[in-house]
Design an enzyme around this catalytic site. Sequence first.
Site, short mmCIF file in Angstrom:
data_model
loop_
_atom_site.label_atom_id
_atom_site.label_comp_id
_atom_site.label_asym_id
_atom_site.label_seq_id
_atom_site.Cartn_x
_atom_site.Cartn_y
_atom_site.Cartn_z
N HIS A 1 -3.83 -12.35 -11.92
CA HIS A 1 -5.06 -12.36 -11.13
C HIS A 1 -6.14 -12.68 -12.15
CE1 HIS A 1 -8.01 -10.45 -8.20
NE2 HIS A 1 -8.70 -10.45 -9.32
N ARG B 1 0.80 -1.25 0.00
CA ARG B 1 0.00 0.00 0.00
C ARG B 1 0.82 1.28 0.00
NH1 ARG B 1 -3.90 -3.38 -1.30
NH2 ARG B 1 -5.05 -4.29 0.43
N ASP C 1 -1.20 -13.38 -0.12
CA ASP C 1 -2.07 -12.29 -0.57
C ASP C 1 -2.40 -11.36 0.59
OD1 ASP C 1 -3.59 -10.63 -2.12
OD2 ASP C 1 -5.26 -12.03 -2.40
#
Lengths: 321, 429
Positions: B178, B63, B304
């Site tokens: 993904h 992040r 993840d």
Amino acid sequence: MIRKHDFVTVADLSNDQVLELVQRAEAFKHGASIQLKRPVYAINLFFENSTRTHTSFEMAERKLGMQVLNFEAQTSSIQKGETLYDTVKTVSSIGADIAVIRHPKDAYYQPLLQANLPISIANAGDGAGQHPSQCLLDMMTIYEEFHHFAGLKVAIVGDLLHSRVAKSNMMLLKDLGAEVVFGGPDAWYSDEFAAYGPHLSMGEIVDQVDVLMLLRVQHERLNQTDNQSFSQADYHKKYGLTLERATHLQKQAIIMHPAPVNRGVEIASELVECPQSRIFQQMTNGVFTRMAILETLLRAKNLIQPTSNLSAGADKHVINY
Amino acid sequence: MSLIIKNGTVYYQGKLTKLDILVADGKVKQIAPHIVAPADSKVYDANGQLVTPGLVDIHVHFRDPGLTYKETIATGSLAAAHGGFTTVCAMPNVDPVPNTPELLHNQIKRNQTDGHVKVFQYAPITKNLTSTDLVDAQAMADAGAVAFTNDGKGVQEAGTMYDAMKAAKTVQKAIVAHVEDNSLVRGGVMNAGPIADKLNLPGILSVSESAQVARDIELAQATGVHYHICHISTAESIRQVRAAKAAGIHVTCEVSPHHLVLDDTMITKDDPMMKMNPPLRSFADRQALIAGLMDGTIDCIATDHAPHSIEEKSGSMLTAPFGITGSETAFAILYTNLVKTRIISLEQLLAAMTAKAAAIFNLNAGVLAENKAADIAVFDLHQEHQIQTADFVSKGKNSPFVNDVVYGWPKATFVDGQQVQFPQLGGQA
């Protein structure tokens, strides 16, 4: 998913419920939508003037696909002495599903809730009591900015005593983990607020807060002596957000105000639309917050189609994985 | 000064053996029984404990920059160390996305300066993760990308994926996918099926994953690229990977700890902590994942790790973001639920969390050997531990495993021979 037949106060909401409402409001803002199972009728009963809240609720009702019935307090049977209970029971009997009510009496809704009417009540402000939709739209505006509450420093500045919003906001913010401080004239700060946070000067506030929440000086609620001794220039200098003070705000800090703004009193006119101001965004968010509130009533009444596009756009605003 | 880790049960050369490890200058100097250490050595007594190569996690979200209220490189990498990981690969879905060589270079530099473990960096496949505009693969590879991924978003257009695979193949890097076909997601928030129906929550079809896996395997075959599937979650995807591997197509895949130990029958109410992407699938899917891990169809385990603020993960699944944390709980959760229950062996679990994970991108990690970096983790398999949010050094407290009683809680982590220090935590050590 919250289901509430009536929505009259934020005091009985858990943190989870507040956050869910805020997040639902965000989802609506980013395109979520519902379909109703049948035509749903809302009526807005405003016994006090409030163009902003009234219009915002009506917009929310229309965006949710409801039919909106008009009601004129000035020309209604209220003038003939009809009680609020009889008025609400009447519109319920006519077939309205939801009544959005603004009334000058504190907790006007108590007898209505006790009567268990089929119509759902949404409180748009009661006397000096609650203004739950304003409170939640403030939470939404903060959340939209920071995506958390824990550790945020929020200052509530101004006419604390006369503000419906200050008290609800300080309670919710504290429950959600934010730190609350207060500013404004000493006379408007009391022990009730002291339990939630200290009273600081504007100089101490501006350079340390994440959210600067300014309150409107409510001349209509001040008594005459107060009003006569009140100097706008003085207030601005001592307690307002002046141009000079704004330069001390932290980079991430935002400015909020429930409006209408007394330009040059609570806030310098030039700052109302400055990049750090969220004042007009609050109005925008108000509509989506009211949609989220009304949705909980629709859900309780089982009026929402299960095929609704409930989470559309929820990932547009935050990194969502 | 040297360090000796004594008397531990060491995972070495694929076996568990009682050995000592001598460390000097950040490297493993000797692995043998009863090493006589130099007099000035520091001694770590690992008697009764499990000693492993530092774990490898090829799928974490830090992040940083952009959403540092959720996590930072510093807190995320410290959380990784706290879970026994010494090598991780960070996803590029930060803000701004590191989609130019300059941004990627800066990201890698910050991973090095702020990271408490070894942090490799993925580059995006396309410039903003959802566009069809490919990054410059050569420049990104030169800048140090470990591989290419748009994790969080599926690559929707077959043509985009095909071009991306061709470009990745020329620079000898993997495409890390993904897999999610948006047209089959339909606003879902959990696995489509009877549980979602009962809870009146919109469902994500499992074909949203497997249909894209099928497409991508064909594209991988056509381009010859190394194609790696993130967080595989359905029985159908497993079936296809198994067949692709048998056909000699270069496909690898990872599974997350939560998909191995949780399934949608465990979702009893609208609970945002049980919301992740891909969603918890059915009981049958979970059994297929465990079988895939055991027969080698699944190459490795990756967490993840997806930190969010506690506020974001409150309320309803309709509105909360997808994702849970994983770095700090992964080993203990898997050991307790899969090894202690005798479903898989400890060696199988460790291989999937160390050497096999590192091998996917040829990372120099995940193996204890003389003259390699002394990246080592120590776990206590015997002490019972109840997971609490106060245990976490990650900013993200969004774990569905809080309150679970587990075994195998990490005791110590060494990176280049240095024991990683953690801030005082509220929970028990």
